[in-house]
Design a protein around this motif. Structure first.
Motif, short mmCIF file in Angstrom:
data_model
loop_
_atom_site.label_atom_id
_atom_site.label_comp_id
_atom_site.label_asym_id
_atom_site.label_seq_id
_atom_site.Cartn_x
_atom_site.Cartn_y
_atom_site.Cartn_z
N THR A 74 -0.48 -10.25 5.68
CA THR A 74 -0.67 -8.74 6.09
C THR A 74 0.48 -7.78 6.41
OG1 THR A 74 0.04 -10.28 8.56
CG2 THR A 74 -2.47 -10.04 8.58
N ALA B 289 6.62 -9.36 -5.96
CA ALA B 289 7.33 -8.53 -6.04
C ALA B 289 9.08 -8.18 -5.84
CB ALA B 289 6.67 -8.35 -4.47
N SER C 90 -2.25 -6.73 -4.14
CA SER C 90 -1.31 -6.96 -3.68
C SER C 90 -0.78 -7.76 -4.36
CB SER C 90 -0.93 -6.90 -2.38
OG SER C 90 -1.48 -8.67 -2.19
N VAL D 244 13.08 -5.95 3.38
CA VAL D 244 12.30 -6.51 3.75
C VAL D 244 11.20 -6.75 3.27
CG1 VAL D 244 10.79 -6.57 6.83
CG2 VAL D 244 13.85 -5.44 5.96
N PHE D 245 10.58 -7.86 3.50
CA PHE D 245 8.89 -8.07 2.39
C PHE D 245 7.50 -9.20 4.05
CE2 PHE D 245 10.36 -7.36 -1.77
CZ PHE D 245 11.21 -7.54 -1.56
N MET E 212 0.98 -0.32 -8.66
CA MET E 212 -0.52 -1.33 -9.48
C MET E 212 -1.73 -0.55 -10.38
SD MET E 212 0.43 -4.37 -6.00
CE MET E 212 -0.24 -3.09 -5.11
N ARG F 50 1.01 -1.19 -0.23
CA ARG F 50 0.23 0.14 0.16
C ARG F 50 1.19 1.47 0.18
NH1 ARG F 50 -2.72 -0.98 4.99
NH2 ARG F 50 -1.67 -2.06 5.56
N HIS G 222 7.27 0.73 -2.59
CA HIS G 222 5.50 0.20 -3.55
C HIS G 222 5.94 -0.09 -4.55
CE1 HIS G 222 1.50 -0.23 -4.38
NE2 HIS G 222 2.21 0.93 -4.85
N GLU H 255 2.43 -12.61 4.42
CA GLU H 255 1.46 -12.87 2.50
C GLU H 255 -0.39 -12.58 3.44
OE1 GLU H 255 3.09 -15.33 4.06
OE2 GLU H 255 3.80 -16.96 2.00
N1 SAH Z 1 -2.48 -7.20 2.70
C1 SAH Z 1 -0.95 -6.84 3.08
C2 SAH Z 1 -0.74 -7.58 1.55
C3 SAH Z 1 0.72 -8.63 1.76
S1 SAH Z 1 1.48 -8.95 0.52
C4 SAH Z 1 -0.72 -5.56 2.86
O1 SAH Z 1 -1.48 -4.86 2.66
O2 SAH Z 1 0.63 -5.17 3.15
C5 SAH Z 1 2.82 -9.59 0.90
C6 SAH Z 1 4.02 -9.54 0.71
O3 SAH Z 1 4.56 -8.99 -0.89
C7 SAH Z 1 4.31 -7.15 1.22
O4 SAH Z 1 4.63 -7.59 2.71
C8 SAH Z 1 5.18 -6.61 0.71
O5 SAH Z 1 6.34 -7.13 1.03
C9 SAH Z 1 4.99 -7.23 -0.68
N2 SAH Z 1 4.57 -6.41 -2.04
C10 SAH Z 1 3.19 -7.26 -2.61
N3 SAH Z 1 2.64 -6.17 -2.98
C11 SAH Z 1 3.55 -4.73 -3.11
C12 SAH Z 1 3.82 -3.61 -3.95
N4 SAH Z 1 3.27 -3.53 -4.68
N5 SAH Z 1 4.54 -2.97 -3.64
C13 SAH Z 1 5.87 -3.96 -2.97
N6 SAH Z 1 5.77 -4.42 -2.22
C14 SAH Z 1 4.33 -5.74 -2.39
#
Ligand code: SAH
Length: 253
Positions: free
Chosen positions: A122, A152, A146, A116-117, A140, A85, A137, A120
């Motif tokens: 949260t 990512a 996401s 850091v990621f 998209m 987000r 970020h 899935e």
């Molecule tokens: N509902 C969660 C989705 C997490 S997706 C949220 O809103 O945070 C899981 C991980 O994938 C995220 O924590 C991030 O590390 C990565 N990710 C997914 N989409 C992304 C994006 N558009 N930009 C950057 N990282 C992303």
């Protein structure tokens, strides 16, 4: 390039799907990034990890298992969090994936950088975000969506690799003219331009009564090339030959 990217590490927090760890390792390997750190993964010893890694076994074998984020980041100088987000940007400087690649390429030589990621479902908690100095970020088409975490990781690793490549190409290009040779001085270039102008007038290519912008354009052309002294000597030798004279280094004025 590989030594530079060795300074970059990927940290995955509490990944719950083992296939995502395997896919992430594969994504990293394809981009030449090897340092994977896993903070409390839910299932790391599942066959799915290896199956989806598809040949990135070395990355899995060397992956560091950590029980806290602090432990995973202990030797890093700069920490970039990732967010699906963009509204969190109010509290952290935020970049898109491309800007992140550029930033990483500029800072890798001096510092170890962690990306850091989050989980899935949260993502990263606010407490974990406190450990980050910036957020990246990936834009998209829809804000409410996401990316899969391995996708990512693939995109961000690609941007980092491309930015490192590009900066190395720029460095290589800018150093081609100093292949052991001194660049020509401004005085030598001025003598060359005078010689060029005289020759062009002699061969009736340049009309001194109506010179237009020819010399200015030629100056711009040779300015871009930034020739060395010996290259200028060759050019002047050629001009002398066109004039039916001999150019020696002593006539270099
Ligand atoms: N509902 C969660 C989705 C997490 S997706 C949220 O809103 O945070 C899981 C991980 O994938 C995220 O924590 C991030 O590390 C990565 N990710 C997914 N989409 C992304 C994006 N558009 N930009 C950057 N990282 C992303």
């Amino acid at each position: 390039m590989s030594e530079l990217l060795d300074q970059l590490c990927i940290v995955m927090i509490q990944t719950s799907h083992p296939g995502n760890i395997g896919s992430a390792a594969r994504a990293m390997k394809t981009m030449g990034i090897h340092d994977l750190r896993l903070v409390n993964p839910t299932r790391f010893n599942s066959p799915e990890v290896k199956a989806l890694a598809s040949g990135a076994d070395d990355i899995l074998a060397n992956a560091r298992l950590c029980s806290t984020l602090q432990e995973a980041l202990a030797d890093c100088h700069y920490v970039i969090g990732t967010s699906a987000r963009s509204e969190r940007s109010l509290r952290w400087p935020q970049m898109d994936a491309r800007a992140c690649g550029t930033w990483v390429a500029e800072h890798l030589p001096q510092q170890k950088i962690a990306l850091v990621f989050g989980r899935e479902r949260t993502g990263l908690t606010n407490e974990e975000l406190e450990h980050c100095q910036a957020l990246v970020h990936i834009p998209m088409a829809f804000d409410f969506f996401s990316l899969n975490i391995a996708a990512a990781i693939q995109i961000i690793c690609y941007e980092c690799m491309m930015a490192v490549r590009q900066s190395q190409t720029v460095q290589a290009l800018s150093s081609t003219s100093d292949l052991d040779e001194e660049p020509a001085t401004a005085a030598a270039m001025e003598s060359f331009f005078t010689h060029l102008e005289t020759t062009l007038i002699e061969v009736d290519y340049l009309d001194p009564e109506n010179p237009r912008l020819l010399m200015r354009r030629l100056r711009r052309l040779f300015g871009r090339i930034n020739p060395t002294q010996s290259e200028v000597n060759i050019l002047r030798g050629m001009l002398s030959a066109f004039q039916g004279r001999k150019f020696t280094r002593r006539s270099n004025s």
